[in-house]
Structure formats: C-alpha cells, structure tokens
Design a protein around this motif. Sequence first.
Motif, PDB file in Angstrom:
ATOM      1  N   GLY A  48       0.800  -1.217  -0.036  1.00 21.66           N
ATOM      2  CA  GLY A  48       0.097   0.029   0.021  1.00 21.66           C
ATOM      3  C   GLY A  48       0.810   1.379   0.078  1.00 21.66           C
ATOM      4  O   GLY A  48       0.494   2.074  -0.517  1.00 21.66           O
ATOM      5  N   ALA A  49       1.928   1.290   0.843  1.00 17.48           N
ATOM      6  CA  ALA A  49       2.958   2.529   0.747  1.00 17.48           C
ATOM      7  C   ALA A  49       3.677   2.635  -0.668  1.00 17.48           C
ATOM      8  O   ALA A  49       3.659   3.775  -0.798  1.00 17.48           O
ATOM      9  CB  ALA A  49       3.978   2.105   1.783  1.00 17.48           C
ATOM     10  N   VAL A  50       3.682   1.461  -1.208  1.00 13.23           N
ATOM     11  CA  VAL A  50       4.402   1.415  -2.623  1.00 13.23           C
ATOM     12  C   VAL A  50       3.278   2.146  -3.358  1.00 13.23           C
ATOM     13  O   VAL A  50       3.730   3.092  -4.303  1.00 13.23           O
ATOM     14  CB  VAL A  50       4.949  -0.116  -3.089  1.00 13.23           C
ATOM     15  CG1 VAL A  50       5.396   0.020  -4.824  1.00 13.23           C
ATOM     16  CG2 VAL A  50       5.839  -0.444  -2.223  1.00 13.23           C
ATOM     17  N   VAL A  51       2.287   1.650  -3.439  1.00  8.32           N
ATOM     18  CA  VAL A  51       1.382   2.218  -4.559  1.00  8.32           C
ATOM     19  C   VAL A  51       1.152   3.854  -4.183  1.00  8.32           C
ATOM     20  O   VAL A  51       0.945   4.673  -5.269  1.00  8.32           O
ATOM     21  CB  VAL A  51      -0.207   1.573  -4.405  1.00  8.32           C
ATOM     22  CG1 VAL A  51      -1.141   2.270  -4.911  1.00  8.32           C
ATOM     23  CG2 VAL A  51      -0.103   0.214  -4.532  1.00  8.32           C
ATOM     24  N   ILE A 244       1.340  -4.902  -9.507  1.00 11.32           N
ATOM     25  CA  ILE A 244       1.549  -3.253  -9.337  1.00 11.32           C
ATOM     26  C   ILE A 244       2.740  -2.852 -10.212  1.00 11.32           C
ATOM     27  O   ILE A 244       2.921  -1.864 -10.791  1.00 11.32           O
ATOM     28  CB  ILE A 244       1.807  -3.044  -7.708  1.00 11.32           C
ATOM     29  CG1 ILE A 244       0.664  -3.154  -6.779  1.00 11.32           C
ATOM     30  CG2 ILE A 244       2.175  -1.559  -7.693  1.00 11.32           C
ATOM     31  CD1 ILE A 244       0.661  -3.028  -5.506  1.00 11.32           C
ATOM     32  N   GLN A 245       3.747  -3.745 -10.236  1.00 10.53           N
ATOM     33  CA  GLN A 245       4.890  -3.514 -10.907  1.00 10.53           C
ATOM     34  C   GLN A 245       4.486  -3.244 -12.418  1.00 10.53           C
ATOM     35  O   GLN A 245       5.043  -2.302 -13.120  1.00 10.53           O
ATOM     36  CB  GLN A 245       6.040  -4.508 -11.084  1.00 10.53           C
ATOM     37  CG  GLN A 245       6.573  -4.671  -9.610  1.00 10.53           C
ATOM     38  CD  GLN A 245       7.830  -5.837  -9.324  1.00 10.53           C
ATOM     39  OE1 GLN A 245       7.892  -6.284 -10.448  1.00 10.53           O
ATOM     40  NE2 GLN A 245       8.056  -6.211  -8.124  1.00 10.53           N
ATOM     41  N   GLY A 246       3.679  -4.175 -13.017  1.00 12.93           N
ATOM     42  CA  GLY A 246       3.337  -3.992 -14.560  1.00 12.93           C
ATOM     43  C   GLY A 246       2.465  -2.859 -14.665  1.00 12.93           C
ATOM     44  O   GLY A 246       2.747  -2.152 -15.593  1.00 12.93           O
ATOM     45  N   LEU A 249       4.577   0.104 -14.913  1.00  8.95           N
ATOM     46  CA  LEU A 249       5.359   0.454 -15.984  1.00  8.95           C
ATOM     47  C   LEU A 249       4.526   0.929 -17.042  1.00  8.95           C
ATOM     48  O   LEU A 249       4.828   2.030 -17.725  1.00  8.95           O
ATOM     49  CB  LEU A 249       5.865  -1.046 -16.326  1.00  8.95           C
ATOM     50  CG  LEU A 249       7.272  -1.342 -15.644  1.00  8.95           C
ATOM     51  CD1 LEU A 249       7.590  -3.069 -15.957  1.00  8.95           C
ATOM     52  CD2 LEU A 249       8.466  -0.770 -15.791  1.00  8.95           C
ATOM     53  N   ILE A 250       3.359   0.621 -17.334  1.00  6.18           N
ATOM     54  CA  ILE A 250       2.479   1.129 -18.254  1.00  6.18           C
ATOM     55  C   ILE A 250       2.202   2.419 -17.868  1.00  6.18           C
ATOM     56  O   ILE A 250       2.105   3.445 -18.937  1.00  6.18           O
ATOM     57  CB  ILE A 250       1.254   0.215 -18.406  1.00  6.18           C
ATOM     58  CG1 ILE A 250       1.523  -1.167 -18.677  1.00  6.18           C
ATOM     59  CG2 ILE A 250       0.219   0.756 -19.344  1.00  6.18           C
ATOM     60  CD1 ILE A 250       0.161  -2.047 -18.805  1.00  6.18           C
ATOM     61  N   LEU A 251       1.904   2.624 -16.792  1.00  2.00           N
ATOM     62  CA  LEU A 251       1.597   4.412 -16.454  1.00  2.00           C
ATOM     63  C   LEU A 251       2.709   5.070 -16.607  1.00  2.00           C
ATOM     64  O   LEU A 251       2.573   6.293 -17.102  1.00  2.00           O
ATOM     65  CB  LEU A 251       1.112   4.251 -14.831  1.00  2.00           C
ATOM     66  CG  LEU A 251      -0.447   3.804 -14.696  1.00  2.00           C
ATOM     67  CD1 LEU A 251      -0.520   3.916 -13.254  1.00  2.00           C
ATOM     68  CD2 LEU A 251      -1.462   4.642 -15.232  1.00  2.00           C
TER      69      LEU A 251
END
Length: 311
Positions: A48-51, A244-246, A249-251
């Motif tokens: 959640g912190a990463v997001v 989340i990683q994928g 990358l797209i965003l």
Amino acid sequence: MTSFKDKLDKELGEAPRFSQQLQERILHNAFQPKKQPRRWQYPMIFIGAVVTILFLIVIGPWKQGDSSKHATIIELTQHEVKQFTSAYNWEEETFKAGRTGWILGQQSYKNDSETKLIANTLQKAVISKKDDDYYAYRDVWVEFDNEQVVQLKMFLNDEQLAFSDRQTNIFYKVEDAETASAFITLMRKDDKDFSFREMFIFLIIALFLVWLTEKALRKMFSIPKEPKYINTGHQRTTYIAKFIQGASLILFNIYGLFLYTATICVFIAVFMMSSIVIDYYYVREEKRHYTSIGSSIMSLALIIVFIIYFS
C-alpha cells in the motif's frame, strides 16, 4: 488432601462452583484451535505504501507552469544564459530536455563558450512563420540568470536553424548563417546513436549476471528453490506486487516519467525493497531473501552502468 477438601466444601458448600453455561463456554474455548496470525497483513501494508509513492510520482511536480508567465526569447536575451541542456527528439508533441541531473539521456552545457554560443544564437533569432520544410531535431532547455527558463524545440531545414518556444508557441528563425552553423555543429557533436543490437546485448548480459548471482547464492547458502510459495499469503502478496509493477510500467510509459532520473531511481529502489521484504517476511528461515538482496545489488550496479553509458 481429603481433610482440606472437606474443610473447603464446608466453607464454600458442595454446589458447583460454575454454572452449566460457563462450564460449556470454558470447555469450548479450551479445545478451540488458536487462530494463526495474519502474516500477510504487513507485506500488504508495505505494498500500500508503494502504491501511494507511485501515485504521488504520477501526479508529482513534473508539469510545466502557466505559459502566460513566461517571457519571450527576445525579452530573455537581455539576461545572461546560466546553463542549458539538449536532448535528441524528432517528435513535435513531446519535450525531453530539462534541468541538469533530472532528465536521462540529455547533454548539459555550462561552459562560457557554450552559453555564449546559445546566447548569440538566440539574439540572432527573429519571429517568423513556420515552413513545412522544417523538421524537429532536438529539444533545448535554457536557464537564464534571472531564474527563468525557456523550452525550445529545435528545427532544421538543411543548414537553416529555427526554434519554437513551447510556452508561447512563437516560431523563430536564426538569420545569421555562421552562428546557426556553429550551434548545429555543437548539437551534432553530442549526438549518440544507440542501436537495437547494443541494447539487446546489454540486456542479455544483465539477465545472465543476475541469474548467475542468484545461482551462486543458492549454492553458497543451500537455499532451496522449491516450493516457490510456502503458503497462500506468500503467493497472494507476490502476485499483487507483480501486478503493481506491471501497471506502474504502463503508467510511467504513458506519462513519460521514465525520462526523469529521480523517477527511475525511486521505481527501482521501491520494487527491489518490495521483493526483499516479501522474501524476508515469509521465507527468512530458508534464507531466500539472500537471493533477493544479491540480485538487487547486481541489478542496481548494472543500471548505474547503463545510466552512465547512456548519459
């Protein structure tokens, strides 16, 4: 013991000490299996912190200010040029140059000879109408001593030089041929050509070194490879982190944020740490987090080499 019990019964009476409902409740709780702690909640808090961090990066201070506050090139040439940067970009809709150290793949110019050259070039620029024969060549970001900046799209038509101010949308042509030629020569001198073959070879070498590092650590510390996930929480947390990683990358590609060195560093650091934290939390008894730490260090070293070579 019996005499003591008899005395206790006389004092308290022989009636049952607990009611039937209370006895049943005590027996039920005594034989109830203990609930296992939710081991997945702490990695989920980290994710959640990463997001949150990535969301702040996407909406962060990367946008330019109001164009109405920017002066024209003619007004700015009254001030000295402090520094400028340049990046190759043939797309007219995008801009890939910015403050020194913040943008990947650009060239920085701070020497007196270089700043005087662009100052002289801009002084020779006059407002004109854009011709269709001009094509976009490079992006030029210029900072003046009054702290104002200007974003210029550099256009070429054979050996003729022109600029388009992105803030004011005014098109300028450099009338002095000698000055224009000197500036074009400076820009072409710093052009870098990265072929697909070079990028592919670097990627293969990087993947091989990361794999070799992981294999060596597994052998050194006797770290098992299977089972891949020790429980459902481990698998769920890993899948969410990869999703989340994928998505990130797209965003980041959509918003063009990978141009910014700070964005790349934060992105890499956050996801390296997420891998280490997940492995440490779930499988630290098997020392699997050692492989995550080793692979992260190797990947970081390779990325630094790539940035140095690319810059």
